[in-house]
Write a protein that holds these residues in place. Structure first.
Motif, mmCIF file in Angstrom:
data_model
loop_
_atom_site.group_PDB
_atom_site.id
_atom_site.type_symbol
_atom_site.label_atom_id
_atom_site.label_comp_id
_atom_site.label_asym_id
_atom_site.label_seq_id
_atom_site.Cartn_x
_atom_site.Cartn_y
_atom_site.Cartn_z
ATOM 1 N N GLN A 76 -5.345 -1.070 11.771
ATOM 2 C CA GLN A 76 -4.685 -2.350 11.518
ATOM 3 C C GLN A 76 -3.512 -2.577 12.479
ATOM 4 O O GLN A 76 -3.322 -3.689 12.983
ATOM 5 C CB GLN A 76 -4.215 -2.433 10.046
ATOM 6 N N TRP B 124 4.892 -0.401 8.152
ATOM 7 C CA TRP B 124 4.934 -1.632 7.337
ATOM 8 C C TRP B 124 6.148 -1.679 6.413
ATOM 9 O O TRP B 124 6.771 -2.730 6.257
ATOM 10 C CB TRP B 124 3.654 -1.711 6.531
ATOM 11 N N ALA B 125 6.484 -0.565 5.755
ATOM 12 C CA ALA B 125 7.585 -0.526 4.778
ATOM 13 C C ALA B 125 8.584 0.566 5.165
ATOM 14 O O ALA B 125 8.733 1.561 4.462
ATOM 15 C CB ALA B 125 7.042 -0.294 3.364
ATOM 16 N N ARG C 136 5.335 -2.654 0.089
ATOM 17 C CA ARG C 136 4.896 -1.407 -0.521
ATOM 18 C C ARG C 136 4.301 -0.497 0.542
ATOM 19 O O ARG C 136 3.426 -0.909 1.300
ATOM 20 C CB ARG C 136 3.843 -1.731 -1.582
ATOM 21 N N TYR D 284 -2.058 -3.723 3.410
ATOM 22 C CA TYR D 284 -0.681 -3.664 2.912
ATOM 23 C C TYR D 284 -0.447 -4.655 1.767
ATOM 24 O O TYR D 284 -1.173 -5.625 1.621
ATOM 25 C CB TYR D 284 0.300 -3.982 4.043
ATOM 26 N N ASP D 285 0.633 -4.383 0.977
ATOM 27 C CA ASP D 285 1.035 -5.291 -0.104
ATOM 28 C C ASP D 285 2.465 -5.766 0.112
ATOM 29 O O ASP D 285 3.315 -5.001 0.558
ATOM 30 C CB ASP D 285 0.987 -4.564 -1.463
ATOM 31 N N ARG D 286 2.707 -7.006 -0.278
ATOM 32 C CA ARG D 286 4.054 -7.556 -0.215
ATOM 33 C C ARG D 286 4.280 -8.502 -1.383
ATOM 34 O O ARG D 286 3.327 -8.961 -2.023
ATOM 35 C CB ARG D 286 4.284 -8.312 1.088
#
Lengths: 333, 333
Positions: free
Chosen positions: A204, A225-226, B6, B95-97
């Motif tokens: 990704q 990402w985080a 996350r 991913y999560d947001r």
């Protein structure tokens, strides 16, 4: 003898290392400061350190513990853990403890007192990574050890107490909790999807490119990402491999190029910040894993970790990883 | 709008709070420094802060946002989260947001600019704890929130940027990972033994006494068995209670006495160290729990958290808790 104690609620192990401080009030000072000019990591000062356990670059005829080396690994003079002894796991009421048995070594990354790791050549950084691998392969023979933590503290704000470029390893009879959690999280993803989550992330990030810092044939560098803190940056092999020590030297050379370029970019972007990096790899006693994937996490020490972040595991990061990555992509080194 | 992201591997949520820094290089400076003499937390300066959400001690006729208060709670001028908006949870590939929706408030602990929390009277500290409770009871009505982090950063090394005594709260739409792990660890113990692990710990510490710092009728203060850092100290109610906000004011008075004495002892023993404390309590939407037990964790910021500790969850502590507790028991305040 230091002691390993387990928190009974969350299962976190802590080293109680009494040998490192004389009195409670001593904890506020650096613990192993030496006056400049007497650097024990410099060539010619080899008798100031414990006997070396590894050296690279010394001419074949050169004496052990003499000069001529390019990378040298020595036991830490103030070890957090002791190499000798049995674990003697035991209970104390509802608590658990064991003896603080383990290895604590220093990897002196260069003979040149004035050069930081980022200032070395790709070939020199490759020798440092190869020393990491050689030490893991040696220490894994000791059946008491389950995990080897390999890390670097650069700059005082990141916990370094000596200037001369070095990294450290700690061989442990337990797997650190955070590594264990990463392994378990990756296994859940694998059970569900039959894919390595790190391979998914690499794919990704390479496609998305907004968090990408650089890539070469074998490694990709990106802002995660985080991220827990500004400019947190990961160096990840593109090909799946759970164990750092399984990498051949040719691939370590690509890792060295990626790591060194990352450190140079962070240095140029942020003005030689203090930083830490830590190697996450599969535990020593586990078989090679289809779900776990070794990598290096680099964290500049720009902000204090406030207690609430430490006490909650909840982090506030003022710099989006997309901005940090763009900054690192564009910076002139 | 700040964002909650996350980590896909371990499930840790991070606030990406772009409003708190203008440029990446800004992260190295304190974010909300004001020149001394213009302290926005002092009486008479109420117009320098957002409108208050709570005040105690002001005479009945006194105007809102006017002087006369003893404890005052205001929204943080530089909030990590925004109070307005929907969560809008969504995926971005793997991913999560969600939107960074939450509350971020400052509890000004005293009108006196010169007094630290430890210098207040037991009755005054009780009012501070009662303000914590009042804010939790109000904010829990907002169904978007799942957890309220209540914490104090004292001193610059602990992350404070204003001198005037204050603590903070952050209301979150998720439960912080470390609290969740504590809750799960406590539940495993309960499932196995039908006892609260914190009650077990309180019993063992009161019997053993080697890590005990002080106790009163309702609270016990001790150095935990496996402290992450020197002089980590916990304040724990003797009677089982999962939720801080369920405590009546009479018991908060005992907590105030224990907390204040702890802070005074730490101050006298270590020379007014920077410190953090954090309140761990049951999540807002969970029913009262037989297995979880609220408590306060106090952590002096004596040593840098080295990156390897942060990146591994593995801590090295040079001061045994038995020595720290003895020091705190014997110190003259």
């Amino acid at each position: 003898m230091p002691e390993l104690r387990r928190d009974p609620i969350v299962g976190r192990w802590v080293i109680i290392a009494t040998e490192r401080a004389k009195r409670p009030s001593d904890v506020q000072r650096p613990l192993d400061h030496v006056p400049s000019g007497l650097c024990p990591f410099c060539p010619g000062q080899e008798d100031k350190t414990p006997h070396e356990v590894y050296a690279a670059g010394r001419p074949a005829a050169g004496p052990v513990d003499g000069p001529g080396w390019k990378v040298r690994v020595i036991p830490n003079r103030y070890p957090a853990l002791m190499i000798e002894g049995d674990l003697e796991r035991e209970a104390n009421g509802i608590y658990d403890r064991m003896n603080g048995v383990g290895a604590h070594e220093v990897i002196v990354e260069t003979a040149d007192h004035t050069k930081d790791l980022a200032a070395l050549s790709d070939a020199e950084v490759t020798e440092v990574l190869f020393a990491f691998k050689a030490r893991i392969l040696d220490l894994r023979n000791d059946q008491r050890f389950r995990y080897i933590l390999l890390f670097k503290n650069h700059g005082q704000a990141a916990g370094a107490t000596l200037e001369h470029a070095h990294s450290q390893l700690i061989a442990l009879p337990v797997t650190p909790r955070q590594v264990q959690e990463e392994i378990e999280g990756a296994r859940r993803h694998f059970d569900h999807r039959e894919r390595c989550i790190f391979c998914d992330i690499v794919m990704q990030e390479r496609k998305d490119r907004s968090r990408l810092v650089l890539e070469n044939e074998e490694f990709v560098v990106f802002a995660p990402w985080a991220p827990r803190s500004p400019f947190e940056t990961w160096v990840v092999p593109k090909r799946h491999e759970s164990n750092f020590e399984a990498e051949p030297k040719e691939r370590l050379a690509y890792c060295a190029q990626a790591l060194r370029s990352t450190l140079r970019r962070l240095g140029a972007a942020l003005g030689d910040p203090a930083y830490n990096f830590i190697l996450h790899s599969n535990p020593l006693r586990d078989p090679a894993s289809p779900s776990y994937h070794w990598h290096i996490e680099v964290m500049p020490a720009l902000t204090h970790v406030a207690g609430f972040e430490w006490g909650s595991g909840f982090h506030i990061n003022p710099v989006p990883p997309e901005e940090a990555a763009e900054f690192l992509r564009l910076v002139v080194t």
